[in-house]
Design a protein around this motif. Structure first.
Motif, PDB file in Angstrom:
ATOM      1  N   THR A  57      -0.545   0.798   4.435  1.00  0.00           N
ATOM      2  CA  THR A  57      -0.689   0.684   2.978  1.00  0.00           C
ATOM      3  C   THR A  57      -0.536   2.037   2.281  1.00  0.00           C
ATOM      4  O   THR A  57       0.215   2.161   1.301  1.00  0.00           O
ATOM      5  CB  THR A  57      -2.058   0.061   2.626  1.00  0.00           C
ATOM      6  OG1 THR A  57      -2.085  -1.255   3.153  1.00  0.00           O
ATOM      7  CG2 THR A  57      -2.269   0.003   1.122  1.00  0.00           C
ATOM      8  N   ALA A  58      -1.218   3.049   2.781  1.00  0.00           N
ATOM      9  CA  ALA A  58      -1.149   4.368   2.128  1.00  0.00           C
ATOM     10  C   ALA A  58       0.283   4.900   2.161  1.00  0.00           C
ATOM     11  O   ALA A  58       0.759   5.503   1.184  1.00  0.00           O
ATOM     12  CB  ALA A  58      -2.094   5.346   2.824  1.00  0.00           C
ATOM     13  N   TYR A  59       0.980   4.644   3.274  1.00  0.00           N
ATOM     14  CA  TYR A  59       2.359   5.150   3.394  1.00  0.00           C
ATOM     15  C   TYR A  59       3.270   4.505   2.343  1.00  0.00           C
ATOM     16  O   TYR A  59       3.999   5.203   1.627  1.00  0.00           O
ATOM     17  CB  TYR A  59       2.896   4.887   4.801  1.00  0.00           C
ATOM     18  CG  TYR A  59       4.345   5.249   4.948  1.00  0.00           C
ATOM     19  CD1 TYR A  59       4.796   6.538   4.670  1.00  0.00           C
ATOM     20  CD2 TYR A  59       5.288   4.296   5.328  1.00  0.00           C
ATOM     21  CE1 TYR A  59       6.143   6.867   4.782  1.00  0.00           C
ATOM     22  CE2 TYR A  59       6.628   4.620   5.442  1.00  0.00           C
ATOM     23  CZ  TYR A  59       7.047   5.907   5.165  1.00  0.00           C
ATOM     24  OH  TYR A  59       8.369   6.229   5.261  1.00  0.00           O
ATOM     25  N   VAL A  60       3.256   3.186   2.228  1.00  0.00           N
ATOM     26  CA  VAL A  60       4.183   2.553   1.269  1.00  0.00           C
ATOM     27  C   VAL A  60       3.790   2.883  -0.169  1.00  0.00           C
ATOM     28  O   VAL A  60       4.659   2.967  -1.043  1.00  0.00           O
ATOM     29  CB  VAL A  60       4.345   1.025   1.496  1.00  0.00           C
ATOM     30  CG1 VAL A  60       5.034   0.761   2.811  1.00  0.00           C
ATOM     31  CG2 VAL A  60       3.039   0.293   1.415  1.00  0.00           C
ATOM     32  N   LYS A  61       2.492   3.105  -0.406  1.00  0.00           N
ATOM     33  CA  LYS A  61       2.096   3.559  -1.754  1.00  0.00           C
ATOM     34  C   LYS A  61       2.662   4.943  -2.026  1.00  0.00           C
ATOM     35  O   LYS A  61       3.086   5.251  -3.140  1.00  0.00           O
ATOM     36  CB  LYS A  61       0.576   3.562  -1.896  1.00  0.00           C
ATOM     37  CG  LYS A  61       0.030   2.177  -2.152  1.00  0.00           C
ATOM     38  CD  LYS A  61      -1.391   2.208  -2.685  1.00  0.00           C
ATOM     39  CE  LYS A  61      -1.768   0.812  -3.170  1.00  0.00           C
ATOM     40  NZ  LYS A  61      -3.175   0.671  -3.488  1.00  0.00           N
ATOM     41  N   SER A  62       2.669   5.794  -0.998  1.00  0.00           N
ATOM     42  CA  SER A  62       3.200   7.159  -1.185  1.00  0.00           C
ATOM     43  C   SER A  62       4.696   7.131  -1.496  1.00  0.00           C
ATOM     44  O   SER A  62       5.236   8.060  -2.088  1.00  0.00           O
ATOM     45  CB  SER A  62       2.933   8.018   0.061  1.00  0.00           C
ATOM     46  OG  SER A  62       3.858   7.708   1.095  1.00  0.00           O
ATOM     47  N   LEU A  63       5.367   6.030  -1.110  1.00  0.00           N
ATOM     48  CA  LEU A  63       6.801   5.892  -1.408  1.00  0.00           C
ATOM     49  C   LEU A  63       7.034   5.358  -2.813  1.00  0.00           C
ATOM     50  O   LEU A  63       8.169   5.377  -3.292  1.00  0.00           O
ATOM     51  CB  LEU A  63       7.460   4.941  -0.399  1.00  0.00           C
ATOM     52  CG  LEU A  63       7.440   5.362   1.063  1.00  0.00           C
ATOM     53  CD1 LEU A  63       8.060   4.262   1.926  1.00  0.00           C
ATOM     54  CD2 LEU A  63       8.184   6.675   1.262  1.00  0.00           C
ATOM     55  N   GLY A  64       5.965   4.836  -3.434  1.00  0.00           N
ATOM     56  CA  GLY A  64       6.119   4.337  -4.794  1.00  0.00           C
ATOM     57  C   GLY A  64       5.738   2.880  -5.004  1.00  0.00           C
ATOM     58  O   GLY A  64       5.882   2.369  -6.118  1.00  0.00           O
ATOM     59  N   ALA A  65       5.258   2.199  -3.964  1.00  0.00           N
ATOM     60  CA  ALA A  65       4.865   0.797  -4.146  1.00  0.00           C
ATOM     61  C   ALA A  65       3.698   0.710  -5.133  1.00  0.00           C
ATOM     62  O   ALA A  65       2.717   1.447  -5.018  1.00  0.00           O
ATOM     63  CB  ALA A  65       4.473   0.185  -2.809  1.00  0.00           C
ATOM     64  N   ASP A  66       3.814  -0.192  -6.113  1.00  0.00           N
ATOM     65  CA  ASP A  66       2.742  -0.376  -7.098  1.00  0.00           C
ATOM     66  C   ASP A  66       1.648  -1.289  -6.562  1.00  0.00           C
ATOM     67  O   ASP A  66       0.472  -1.110  -6.886  1.00  0.00           O
ATOM     68  CB  ASP A  66       3.330  -0.991  -8.376  1.00  0.00           C
ATOM     69  CG  ASP A  66       4.352  -0.074  -9.026  1.00  0.00           C
ATOM     70  OD1 ASP A  66       3.953   1.002  -9.491  1.00  0.00           O
ATOM     71  OD2 ASP A  66       5.545  -0.423  -9.044  1.00  0.00           O
ATOM     72  N   GLU A  67       2.047  -2.274  -5.781  1.00  0.00           N
ATOM     73  CA  GLU A  67       1.087  -3.216  -5.199  1.00  0.00           C
ATOM     74  C   GLU A  67       1.471  -3.452  -3.745  1.00  0.00           C
ATOM     75  O   GLU A  67       2.654  -3.588  -3.433  1.00  0.00           O
ATOM     76  CB  GLU A  67       1.123  -4.571  -5.916  1.00  0.00           C
ATOM     77  CG  GLU A  67       0.694  -4.538  -7.364  1.00  0.00           C
ATOM     78  CD  GLU A  67       0.808  -5.914  -8.012  1.00  0.00           C
ATOM     79  OE1 GLU A  67       0.308  -6.907  -7.438  1.00  0.00           O
ATOM     80  OE2 GLU A  67       1.427  -5.988  -9.074  1.00  0.00           O
ATOM     81  N   VAL A  68       0.460  -3.492  -2.875  1.00  0.00           N
ATOM     82  CA  VAL A  68       0.716  -3.709  -1.447  1.00  0.00           C
ATOM     83  C   VAL A  68      -0.121  -4.898  -0.981  1.00  0.00           C
ATOM     84  O   VAL A  68      -1.327  -4.956  -1.237  1.00  0.00           O
ATOM     85  CB  VAL A  68       0.358  -2.457  -0.620  1.00  0.00           C
ATOM     86  CG1 VAL A  68       0.688  -2.688   0.851  1.00  0.00           C
ATOM     87  CG2 VAL A  68       1.093  -1.228  -1.147  1.00  0.00           C
ATOM     88  N   ILE A  69       0.532  -5.831  -0.314  1.00  0.00           N
ATOM     89  CA  ILE A  69      -0.172  -6.999   0.233  1.00  0.00           C
ATOM     90  C   ILE A  69      -0.188  -6.883   1.754  1.00  0.00           C
ATOM     91  O   ILE A  69       0.866  -6.772   2.391  1.00  0.00           O
ATOM     92  CB  ILE A  69       0.523  -8.301  -0.205  1.00  0.00           C
ATOM     93  CG1 ILE A  69       0.410  -8.438  -1.733  1.00  0.00           C
ATOM     94  CG2 ILE A  69      -0.080  -9.510   0.501  1.00  0.00           C
ATOM     95  CD1 ILE A  69       1.216  -9.575  -2.308  1.00  0.00           C
ATOM     96  N   ASP A  70      -1.410  -6.881   2.313  1.00  0.00           N
ATOM     97  CA  ASP A  70      -1.580  -6.806   3.770  1.00  0.00           C
ATOM     98  C   ASP A  70      -1.328  -8.205   4.331  1.00  0.00           C
ATOM     99  O   ASP A  70      -2.134  -9.122   4.145  1.00  0.00           O
ATOM    100  CB  ASP A  70      -3.004  -6.329   4.078  1.00  0.00           C
ATOM    101  CG  ASP A  70      -3.287  -6.283   5.574  1.00  0.00           C
ATOM    102  OD1 ASP A  70      -2.455  -6.772   6.378  1.00  0.00           O
ATOM    103  OD2 ASP A  70      -4.364  -5.770   5.944  1.00  0.00           O
ATOM    104  N   TYR A  71      -0.177  -8.349   5.022  1.00  0.00           N
ATOM    105  CA  TYR A  71       0.215  -9.687   5.469  1.00  0.00           C
ATOM    106  C   TYR A  71      -0.713 -10.250   6.541  1.00  0.00           C
ATOM    107  O   TYR A  71      -0.705 -11.451   6.809  1.00  0.00           O
ATOM    108  CB  TYR A  71       1.668  -9.688   5.965  1.00  0.00           C
ATOM    109  CG  TYR A  71       1.913  -9.032   7.310  1.00  0.00           C
ATOM    110  CD1 TYR A  71       1.816  -9.757   8.493  1.00  0.00           C
ATOM    111  CD2 TYR A  71       2.244  -7.691   7.391  1.00  0.00           C
ATOM    112  CE1 TYR A  71       2.045  -9.154   9.729  1.00  0.00           C
ATOM    113  CE2 TYR A  71       2.477  -7.078   8.618  1.00  0.00           C
ATOM    114  CZ  TYR A  71       2.373  -7.812   9.775  1.00  0.00           C
ATOM    115  OH  TYR A  71       2.590  -7.212  10.991  1.00  0.00           O
ATOM    116  N   THR A  72      -1.533  -9.387   7.171  1.00  0.00           N
ATOM    117  CA  THR A  72      -2.470  -9.894   8.176  1.00  0.00           C
ATOM    118  C   THR A  72      -3.705 -10.527   7.524  1.00  0.00           C
ATOM    119  O   THR A  72      -4.476 -11.213   8.184  1.00  0.00           O
ATOM    120  CB  THR A  72      -2.930  -8.779   9.143  1.00  0.00           C
ATOM    121  OG1 THR A  72      -3.737  -7.843   8.419  1.00  0.00           O
ATOM    122  CG2 THR A  72      -1.745  -8.054   9.770  1.00  0.00           C
TER     123      THR A  72
END
Ligand SMILES: NC(=O)c1ccc[n+]([C@@H]2O[C@H](COP(=O)([O-])OP(=O)(O)OC[C@H]3O[C@@H](n4cnc5c(N)ncnc54)[C@H](OP(=O)(O)O)[C@@H]3O)[C@@H](O)[C@H]2O)c1
Length: 189
Positions: A57-72
């Motif tokens: 999650t932290a990695y994709v946010k650092s790329l610019g993702a505004d919202e992250v959904i944990d598929y697990t």
């Protein structure tokens, strides 16, 4: 990196026709293609939602993702709606679920497969579906190179190993397991 970037570009801009202020859902934003798509979409001014597991999650946010959904933990199709574009890098059940979250007239663009149900779901939800194969494009590669140069794009190197038969086997096995974050490199120097 060239193939991953070109694939992401052609999926989200050429086939997906993504525009600033639209909302894109990128399935597997921590994958080799997904991480390029997250950055390209954000750079274009889109609202970026992506799926990955909690450890990324932290990695994709650092790329610019505004919202992250944990598929697990969460089924994205139960919490999202009115998406303009879904970029499918996973296929299967993820692709089938994608149709439910797209607004009428929106798009699902896959780089993996056309599931047996894609045509029926496309018609049921009034969603445009296309499976694409990336084609090398000099202009796109040049644009991506400029973006790397100006640090608008970055790539995480998951592993960088000498080019040996054993390392080819090792990295193939790793890739096939489906949980690599970033790119795998076999170095021929
Ligand atoms: N059509 C074309 O021209 C083209 C071009 C390039 C690639 N492709 C295809 O595109 C696909 C993706 O390639 P890739 O290199 O980006 O894959 P990849 O790097 O192997 O993707 C791995 C990532 O997917 C995440 N992931 C796995 N299951 C997930 C799920 N259910 N939901 C969300 N994230 C999940 C993993 O995160 P976790 O560890 O957190 O699970 C991992 O970070 C492949 O099938 C490839 O063959 C097609």
């Amino acid at each position: 990196m060239g193939l991953a970037g070109t694939t992401a570009w052609e999926a989200i801009f050429d086939a997906g026709k993504l525009k600033a202020s639209q909302t894109i859902l990128i399935l597997a934003g921590s994958g080799g293609v997904g991480l390029m798509a997250v950055q390209l979409a954000k750079n274009a001014g889109a609202h970026v939602i992506t799926t990955t597991s909690g450890k990324n999650t932290a990695y994709v946010k650092s790329l610019g993702a505004d919202e992250v959904i944990d598929y697990t933990q969460t089924d994205f199709s139960e919490v999202l709606s009115h998406i303009d574009l879904v970029f499918d890098t996973l296929g299967g059940d993820n692709q089938r679920a994608a149709f439910k979250v797209v607004k009428p007239g929106g798009r699902v663009i896959s780089i993996v497969e056309t599931t047996d149900q894609a045509a029926a779901l496309s018609s049921q939800y009034d969603v445009n579906f296309e499976k694409i194969n990336a084609r090398p494009d000099k202009q796109v590669i040049s644009t991506l190179a400029d973006m790397f140069g100006s640090k608008k794009l970055s790539v995480r190197i998951a592993e960088d190993l000498p080019f040996t038969v054993e390392n080819v086997r090792k990295l193939h096995r790793k890739s096939e397991a489906g949980h690599v974050v970033g790119k795998l490199i076999l170095n021929v120097n």
